[in-house]
Design a protein around this motif. Structure first.
Motif, PDB file in Angstrom:
ATOM      1  N   PHE A  92       0.841  -1.183   0.000  1.00 24.21           N
ATOM      2  CA  PHE A  92       0.000   0.000   0.000  1.00 24.21           C
ATOM      3  C   PHE A  92       0.876   1.233   0.000  1.00 24.21           C
ATOM      4  CE2 PHE A  92      -2.584  -3.198   2.143  1.00 24.21           C
ATOM      5  CZ  PHE A  92      -3.751  -3.129   1.403  1.00 24.21           C
ATOM      6  N   SER A  93       0.505   2.186  -0.789  1.00 22.98           N
ATOM      7  CA  SER A  93       1.184   3.467  -0.799  1.00 22.98           C
ATOM      8  C   SER A  93       0.107   4.525  -0.683  1.00 22.98           C
ATOM      9  CB  SER A  93       1.961   3.646  -2.096  1.00 22.98           C
ATOM     10  OG  SER A  93       2.517   4.934  -2.130  1.00 22.98           O
ATOM     11  N   TYR A  94       0.320   5.487   0.195  1.00 21.33           N
ATOM     12  CA  TYR A  94      -0.700   6.494   0.438  1.00 21.33           C
ATOM     13  C   TYR A  94      -0.020   7.816   0.732  1.00 21.33           C
ATOM     14  CZ  TYR A  94      -4.695   8.794   2.622  1.00 21.33           C
ATOM     15  OH  TYR A  94      -5.697   9.660   2.938  1.00 21.33           O
ATOM     16  N   SER A  95      -0.398   8.842   0.038  1.00 17.07           N
ATOM     17  CA  SER A  95       0.132  10.158   0.342  1.00 17.07           C
ATOM     18  C   SER A  95      -1.018  11.153   0.343  1.00 17.07           C
ATOM     19  CB  SER A  95       1.206  10.567  -0.665  1.00 17.07           C
ATOM     20  OG  SER A  95       0.693  10.566  -1.966  1.00 17.07           O
ATOM     21  N   LYS A  96      -0.981  12.064   1.296  1.00 13.70           N
ATOM     22  CA  LYS A  96      -2.043  13.042   1.451  1.00 13.70           C
ATOM     23  C   LYS A  96      -1.419  14.369   1.841  1.00 13.70           C
ATOM     24  CE  LYS A  96      -6.431  13.724   3.789  1.00 13.70           C
ATOM     25  NZ  LYS A  96      -7.424  13.143   4.684  1.00 13.70           N
ATOM     26  N   PHE A  97      -1.955  15.450   1.277  1.00 11.45           N
ATOM     27  CA  PHE A  97      -1.440  16.781   1.532  1.00 11.45           C
ATOM     28  C   PHE A  97      -2.605  17.757   1.475  1.00 11.45           C
ATOM     29  CE2 PHE A  97      -0.100  20.790  -0.443  1.00 11.45           C
ATOM     30  CZ  PHE A  97       0.797  21.243   0.500  1.00 11.45           C
ATOM     31  N   GLU A  98      -2.597  18.741   2.365  1.00 12.50           N
ATOM     32  CA  GLU A  98      -3.611  19.793   2.337  1.00 12.50           C
ATOM     33  C   GLU A  98      -2.955  21.111   2.709  1.00 12.50           C
ATOM     34  OE1 GLU A  98      -7.740  21.067   4.578  1.00 12.50           O
ATOM     35  OE2 GLU A  98      -7.233  18.952   4.414  1.00 12.50           O
ATOM     36  N   GLN A  99      -3.241  22.138   1.918  1.00 11.58           N
ATOM     37  CA  GLN A  99      -2.684  23.466   2.159  1.00 11.58           C
ATOM     38  C   GLN A  99      -3.801  24.491   2.042  1.00 11.58           C
ATOM     39  OE1 GLN A  99       0.767  24.328   2.707  1.00 11.58           O
ATOM     40  NE2 GLN A  99      -0.164  26.267   3.257  1.00 11.58           N
ATOM     41  N   THR A 100      -3.865  25.420   2.985  1.00 18.23           N
ATOM     42  CA  THR A 100      -4.817  26.513   2.944  1.00 18.23           C
ATOM     43  C   THR A 100      -4.066  27.804   2.661  1.00 18.23           C
ATOM     44  OG1 THR A 100      -6.242  25.407   4.557  1.00 18.23           O
ATOM     45  CG2 THR A 100      -6.581  27.769   4.244  1.00 18.23           C
ATOM     46  N   LEU A 101      -4.513  28.526   1.647  1.00 14.88           N
ATOM     47  CA  LEU A 101      -3.899  29.796   1.283  1.00 14.88           C
ATOM     48  C   LEU A 101      -4.923  30.916   1.475  1.00 14.88           C
ATOM     49  CD1 LEU A 101      -2.190  28.687  -2.043  1.00 14.88           C
ATOM     50  CD2 LEU A 101      -1.113  28.948   0.176  1.00 14.88           C
ATOM     51  N   ILE A 102      -4.548  31.935   2.229  1.00  9.21           N
ATOM     52  CA  ILE A 102      -5.415  33.094   2.418  1.00  9.21           C
ATOM     53  C   ILE A 102      -5.258  33.979   1.188  1.00  9.21           C
ATOM     54  CG2 ILE A 102      -5.879  35.121   3.850  1.00  9.21           C
ATOM     55  CD1 ILE A 102      -4.687  33.501   6.201  1.00  9.21           C
ATOM     56  N   LEU A 103      -6.366  34.219   0.511  1.00 10.79           N
ATOM     57  CA  LEU A 103      -6.325  34.967  -0.742  1.00 10.79           C
ATOM     58  C   LEU A 103      -6.334  36.468  -0.486  1.00 10.79           C
ATOM     59  CD1 LEU A 103      -8.846  32.912  -2.889  1.00 10.79           C
ATOM     60  CD2 LEU A 103      -6.361  32.812  -2.910  1.00 10.79           C
ATOM     61  N   PRO A 104      -5.598  37.220  -1.301  1.00  7.05           N
ATOM     62  CA  PRO A 104      -5.651  38.679  -1.206  1.00  7.05           C
ATOM     63  C   PRO A 104      -7.043  39.188  -1.602  1.00  7.05           C
ATOM     64  CG  PRO A 104      -3.791  37.959  -2.547  1.00  7.05           C
ATOM     65  CD  PRO A 104      -4.621  36.760  -2.260  1.00  7.05           C
ATOM     66  N   ASP A 105      -7.368  40.400  -1.196  1.00  4.38           N
ATOM     67  CA  ASP A 105      -8.681  40.969  -1.478  1.00  4.38           C
ATOM     68  C   ASP A 105      -8.909  41.236  -2.963  1.00  4.38           C
ATOM     69  OD1 ASP A 105      -9.330  40.916   1.207  1.00  4.38           O
ATOM     70  OD2 ASP A 105      -8.594  42.956   1.568  1.00  4.38           O
ATOM     71  N   ASP A 106      -7.826  41.382  -3.744  1.00  2.00           N
ATOM     72  CA  ASP A 106      -7.985  41.737  -5.152  1.00  2.00           C
ATOM     73  C   ASP A 106      -8.076  40.533  -6.090  1.00  2.00           C
ATOM     74  OD1 ASP A 106      -5.340  41.010  -4.814  1.00  2.00           O
ATOM     75  OD2 ASP A 106      -4.541  42.555  -6.143  1.00  2.00           O
ATOM     76  N   VAL A 107      -8.438  39.343  -5.567  1.00  2.00           N
ATOM     77  CA  VAL A 107      -8.589  38.151  -6.402  1.00  2.00           C
ATOM     78  C   VAL A 107     -10.051  37.992  -6.799  1.00  2.00           C
ATOM     79  CG1 VAL A 107      -8.469  35.624  -6.416  1.00  2.00           C
ATOM     80  CG2 VAL A 107      -6.622  36.936  -5.416  1.00  2.00           C
ATOM     81  N   GLN A 108     -10.281  37.747  -8.102  1.00  2.00           N
ATOM     82  CA  GLN A 108     -11.628  37.438  -8.586  1.00  2.00           C
ATOM     83  C   GLN A 108     -11.902  35.969  -8.283  1.00  2.00           C
ATOM     84  OE1 GLN A 108     -11.778  38.284 -12.773  1.00  2.00           O
ATOM     85  NE2 GLN A 108     -12.101  40.458 -12.452  1.00  2.00           N
ATOM     86  N   LYS A 109     -12.572  35.693  -7.193  1.00  2.00           N
ATOM     87  CA  LYS A 109     -12.747  34.319  -6.723  1.00  2.00           C
ATOM     88  C   LYS A 109     -13.597  33.471  -7.655  1.00  2.00           C
ATOM     89  CE  LYS A 109     -11.788  35.616  -2.055  1.00  2.00           C
ATOM     90  NZ  LYS A 109     -12.284  36.021  -0.788  1.00  2.00           N
ATOM     91  N   ASP A 110     -14.462  34.086  -8.444  1.00  2.00           N
ATOM     92  CA  ASP A 110     -15.296  33.317  -9.363  1.00  2.00           C
ATOM     93  C   ASP A 110     -14.586  33.011 -10.678  1.00  2.00           C
ATOM     94  OD1 ASP A 110     -15.308  36.014 -10.042  1.00  2.00           O
ATOM     95  OD2 ASP A 110     -17.329  35.925 -10.901  1.00  2.00           O
ATOM     96  N   GLN A 111     -13.362  33.483 -10.868  1.00  2.00           N
ATOM     97  CA  GLN A 111     -12.609  33.271 -12.104  1.00  2.00           C
ATOM     98  C   GLN A 111     -11.367  32.395 -11.906  1.00  2.00           C
ATOM     99  OE1 GLN A 111     -13.615  34.497 -15.173  1.00  2.00           O
ATOM    100  NE2 GLN A 111     -15.451  35.066 -14.051  1.00  2.00           N
ATOM    101  N   ILE A 112     -11.203  31.783 -10.738  1.00  2.00           N
ATOM    102  CA  ILE A 112     -10.020  30.963 -10.448  1.00  2.00           C
ATOM    103  C   ILE A 112     -10.058  29.692 -11.297  1.00  2.00           C
ATOM    104  CG2 ILE A 112      -8.836  29.615  -8.659  1.00  2.00           C
ATOM    105  CD1 ILE A 112      -9.828  31.698  -6.638  1.00  2.00           C
ATOM    106  N   SER A 113      -8.896  29.325 -11.852  1.00  2.00           N
ATOM    107  CA  SER A 113      -8.797  28.098 -12.651  1.00  2.00           C
ATOM    108  C   SER A 113      -7.564  27.310 -12.214  1.00  2.00           C
ATOM    109  CB  SER A 113      -8.715  28.431 -14.141  1.00  2.00           C
ATOM    110  OG  SER A 113      -7.541  29.170 -14.407  1.00  2.00           O
ATOM    111  N   ALA A 114      -7.582  25.994 -12.510  1.00  2.00           N
ATOM    112  CA  ALA A 114      -6.460  25.127 -12.135  1.00  2.00           C
ATOM    113  C   ALA A 114      -6.240  24.085 -13.225  1.00  2.00           C
ATOM    114  CB  ALA A 114      -6.735  24.449 -10.802  1.00  2.00           C
ATOM    115  N   LYS A 115      -4.962  23.654 -13.372  1.00  2.00           N
ATOM    116  CA  LYS A 115      -4.636  22.591 -14.318  1.00  2.00           C
ATOM    117  C   LYS A 115      -3.413  21.840 -13.813  1.00  2.00           C
ATOM    118  CE  LYS A 115      -1.684  25.322 -17.326  1.00  2.00           C
ATOM    119  NZ  LYS A 115      -1.372  25.741 -18.669  1.00  2.00           N
TER     120      LYS A 115
END
Length: 142
Positions: A92-115
């Motif tokens: 068995f191999s298992y890896s897990k990671f979680e990171q929380t980033l506090i976003l600046p006020d000038d981020v358009q939160k409805d336009q965030i994309s990831a790839k």
């Protein structure tokens, strides 16, 4: 005069590495992925090193407080069967990671994309475009 021991000298002799880093007791990988955060005029870019990870191994979302949450989880199940002795071995191999980033006020939160591409998760955080109000105008004389 006795020589001083280096601070980074190994506490256990290297012969113990062969005892603890084997197929039966592999060395644990306890490091978190590296994260880069870049900024340009139009966006913030978050890059997370994730070699071997697929798109389905990630969960990127914004929580109730407006923070960006990046979760990464990979499960691997390998089976090997020797047909002569009918022995089944599981690893068995298992890896897990979680990171929380506090976003600046000038981020358009409805336009965030990831790839995910070439072992790197890239999250685009577009900035709010502020329109400059023109101050020049004709003033009527009364």
């Amino acid at each position: 005069m006795t020589p001083m021991m280096r601070r980074n000298a190994a506490w256990l002799p290297s012969v113990f590495n062969d005892l603890f880093d084997t197929d039966f007791m592999p060395k644990a990988n306890c490091t978190a992925p590296a994260i880069n955060v870049k900024e340009n005029d139009k966006a913030y870019i978050v890059e997370l090193a994730a070699p071997g990870m697929k798109k389905d191994d990630f969960n990127v979302h914004i929580n109730d407080e407006g923070n960006l949450i990046i979760k990464m989880e990979q499960k691997e199940d390998k089976k090997e069967e020797d047909k002569n002795t009918r022995y089944l071995r599981r690893e068995f191999s298992y890896s897990k990671f979680e990171q929380t980033l506090i976003l600046p006020d000038d981020v358009q939160k409805d336009q965030i994309s990831a790839k995910v591409e070439n072992g790197v998760l890239t999250v685009q955080l577009p900035k709010v475009v502020e329109e400059k109000v023109k101050v020049s105008r004709q003033i009527e004389i009364g």
